[in-house]
Each structure stands twice: as C-alpha cells, then as structure tokens.
Design a protein around this motif. Sequence first.
Motif, PDB file in Angstrom:
ATOM      1  N   GLN A   1       1.631   4.657  -3.336  1.00  0.00           N
ATOM      2  CA  GLN A   1       0.598   4.816  -1.798  1.00  0.00           C
ATOM      3  C   GLN A   1       0.770   6.313  -2.355  1.00  0.00           C
ATOM      4  O   GLN A   1       0.999   7.697  -2.884  1.00  0.00           O
ATOM      5  CB  GLN A   1       1.385   4.928  -1.199  1.00  0.00           C
ATOM      6  CG  GLN A   1       1.397   5.716   0.106  1.00  0.00           C
ATOM      7  CD  GLN A   1       2.569   5.529   1.222  1.00  0.00           C
ATOM      8  OE1 GLN A   1       3.108   4.836   1.294  1.00  0.00           O
ATOM      9  NE2 GLN A   1       1.888   5.793   2.605  1.00  0.00           N
TER      10      GLN A   1
ATOM     11  N   SER B   1       4.061  -6.237   4.293  1.00  0.00           N
ATOM     12  CA  SER B   1       3.954  -4.791   3.418  1.00  0.00           C
ATOM     13  C   SER B   1       4.829  -5.297   1.898  1.00  0.00           C
ATOM     14  O   SER B   1       5.154  -6.903   1.826  1.00  0.00           O
ATOM     15  CB  SER B   1       5.417  -4.355   4.140  1.00  0.00           C
ATOM     16  OG  SER B   1       6.327  -4.826   4.814  1.00  0.00           O
TER      17      SER B   1
ATOM     18  N   ILE C   1      -0.789   1.082   0.836  1.00  0.00           N
ATOM     19  CA  ILE C   1      -0.506   1.146  -0.890  1.00  0.00           C
ATOM     20  C   ILE C   1      -2.443   0.858  -1.398  1.00  0.00           C
ATOM     21  O   ILE C   1      -3.222   0.750  -0.745  1.00  0.00           O
ATOM     22  CB  ILE C   1      -0.435  -0.398  -1.242  1.00  0.00           C
ATOM     23  CG1 ILE C   1       0.601  -0.940  -0.818  1.00  0.00           C
ATOM     24  CG2 ILE C   1      -0.290  -0.637  -3.132  1.00  0.00           C
ATOM     25  CD1 ILE C   1       1.875  -2.304  -0.745  1.00  0.00           C
TER      26      ILE C   1
ATOM     27  N   PHE D   1       6.209  -0.187   1.456  1.00  0.00           N
ATOM     28  CA  PHE D   1       4.990  -0.068   1.349  1.00  0.00           C
ATOM     29  C   PHE D   1       4.504  -1.367   2.411  1.00  0.00           C
ATOM     30  O   PHE D   1       3.723  -1.889   2.335  1.00  0.00           O
ATOM     31  CB  PHE D   1       4.452  -0.256  -0.266  1.00  0.00           C
ATOM     32  CG  PHE D   1       4.940   0.435  -1.223  1.00  0.00           C
ATOM     33  CD1 PHE D   1       4.659   1.769  -1.540  1.00  0.00           C
ATOM     34  CD2 PHE D   1       6.255   0.130  -1.862  1.00  0.00           C
ATOM     35  CE1 PHE D   1       4.138   2.699  -1.597  1.00  0.00           C
ATOM     36  CE2 PHE D   1       6.368   0.948  -2.622  1.00  0.00           C
ATOM     37  CZ  PHE D   1       5.395   2.825  -2.602  1.00  0.00           C
TER      38      PHE D   1
END
Length: 426
Positions: A277, A243, A262, A257
């Motif tokens: 996103q 992430s 993403i 994210f």
Amino acid sequence: MSRDVPIHSWPGSYYINSEKRWENGTLSLTRTTVRFVSNQSKESLASFRLSRIVEIKMESSSFIFSTLTVLEEGNVKHWFGSLKPNRVVVYNVLEHFWRERLLSPSSEAQRAESQPSKGRELISLVAGAQKRLEDTGRVLSHQGEQFDNMMQGLEKIDSDLGVADKLLSELESPSWWPFGKLPWKTQQEAKVEDAARAAAAAAASSAARGSSRNKVIASIPAVVSKGGDSDLKPGCLLVLVSSLEVRNTNCQLLHRFERNEIDEIRVHSPYEITVRQRFIGKPDICYRLLSAKMPEALSLLEMQYKKKIEFTSEYTAFKTTPVSSPCDTEGKSWTEGLLQTCQETELPLEVPAGELSQLQVHVLQPSVSQAEAQELKQMLMQLKNLALEAETELERQDEALDVLTSSTDRATMHIEKHTCRMKRLL
C-alpha cells in the motif's frame, strides 16, 4: 527441471561429519526437498525429502555457534550454521512447509472412482455453475446501478419538496407577520429532527453492510514479514470479501488492507507474494507472505485484484511445474503404492489372476487425479467468493429498497400535505 526451482534459498554453512569441517554454500527449499549445495564444488552435500524429516531444532555447536539441526529418518542429523539473515527465519520457513506437509493427505488414490472421466465431468459442472453465477452477478450489478439512480432521483425530489415547503410557508405567513414566532419555524425544527433520524438509520444500515463485507472467504497459515524477508514469523492470511488481513499466530491483527487501498500484489512464486500500500510523504506499508497453501489463495486474489496483481519473472519458473503425484511426493515405487493401497482399503493381497488386472486398473487409474482435485478446489473457492459477493450485493439492494420505500412514502405524504396547503391558499 522446474521441480528443482527453489521456493526460498539462504546462504550458510554445512557441517561435513566425515571430514569434521564446515563448508560454505546455499541451503534451498523446493516443493518436496531440502538441499545444500557447496559454493566451491557446486556439489550437493545434503539432500533429503520433507517427508523424511523427523525433527527441526535450533541448537548450539560447542556452546557458542548457533546452528539449525534437521533430524532425518534413520537417525541422520544435519547441521546448518551461519544462516542469513538469521536461523530463526530459516527455522520458521522450514518448519511451516514441513508441518503443512505432515498435515496434507499422503495419498489421493483412495478418493478414486471407477470411471476415469468423472473428474473432468465434475470440473465441467462446476465451470457451468461458475458461468451462471457470474452472469447473475452482472445482472445484480446492473440492478444495483438502477437502484442508485432511483435514489438520486428521490433525493432531487426531496430537495424540490423542501424548496416548495419554504415557498408555501412564505405565502402562508409573509415576512410582515406581526405576531411573535413565525409558524414555519416549527416546521424547520421538525425537518431537523427528521434529518437526525435519517442519519441514524443510515449509520445502522452502513454498520450492517460492514458486517456482511467482513465475511472470511479463505484463511491460510503463512510466514509473514513486514518489509523484507529478514523477520519472517508464523502467522496467517485472511481473504475477506472487501479486504485482506495479516495476523500473527495469536490471531492478533497486524494489518488490514482494504480492497481499494491495495496498490500492488506481487507474486514471486506460487508460494510467496508481497502486498503493498503506497503513500505520499511517508513509507509504504508492505507485507511479504510465504505459505505452502498460497496456491489456494492465488486463484481468489487473481479474481478479486486482477488489475493490481503482478507476476514477476521468478514466477515463470514455476508455471510449467506439474502437480506432484502421490508416488512422486512420497518417493514410493509402483509396488509399494499398490501394497499400501490394498492394506488401507482392507483388500486381500492374494487375489485370483483374472481379478488382479482389475485391481491394478482401479488403483492406478483414479477417476479424479490430484491435478483435477486441485483445479476443482480452486474453482469451488472462486464460487464461494462469487456467492459471498452476490450475497453482499443483495443485502445492499435490500437496504436500498427499504430506503426507497420510506423515501417514497415520505415524498408522497409531503406532496399530499403541500396540495392541501395550496388548495387553502387558493
């Protein structure tokens, strides 16, 4: 020149002290310089290097007009006003790049060795190690797929054993059994307990897997904003195995994210990116990040999100920009760089004539240049990322092996039990 391409620009005004008036124009920040260009005459009214800045402050002119002041060496003060979107954003960006400039090393010549080919040798060694690690990662991935297939096969065997257990129970105790509770009810309750224990073990293994996926690969200070560039504030970007995390100056999480969430990473320049996103039926989540150390993270992002990263047309202006040398970044002449190196390394300034050329060659021809050092740094970051991903995959496969072992033992026990029951029926 590509070096003059601004990292960021803001419309505003500059106070010309000699004429006692304000001039409208554009304030721009490049890799090494802050510059203000007039809109009317297209001339540079102020231009100074980041290394010459002494102080950056937000002040007021005539107790009313909000301004941003930059104090340069030599007690030269520059006044900037009417900055858009606001002076706080401009202050945060300038202060970030100035602070990172102060924290970065002033000279790379001290790291030099005697042989000029040492840098390329190191890069070649690291490239070989990276290739071997990539091959190992592919083998681990294939091995993980084999484990997943084995798990699916065991699940099918377990399902078939459940059907066999039910059929054997019906053969042992038919439906017309006249005595109270049927014996296979107890077996069903035992199976429910086994399923609960298996679920608890799966939850524990997923938690352990999650902790390994949360390892930090890189952390860089940045100026962040949600949406556009009208509210840039100091913070940091964390690149994790699975992430990306955006945090503020107090290390509080602003947004996380996940790797599969993403949709786009847009690269505006080597120092500015946008992470997005997308959603259906509600606004997208988008963060804009500006950092002097963003090139360190870009190599990792290109490897982790190579299908989602997108380079804009603005980025092409920076592609051919050479990495600045120590003398160029500090604005020093050849003699000043030589004298400073001699002073910092405690070498005598007065040397015999025959040895002076050797000293010059040692100082001016380092074995590892700044460009090679930057390339090595990026390759080592990629190696770190590959090693962490390999470690995560190994931990996952260790857990899969444990599950395979327990599932195999359980299946073997059930088969032996069913064999005894069938022998009794015969």
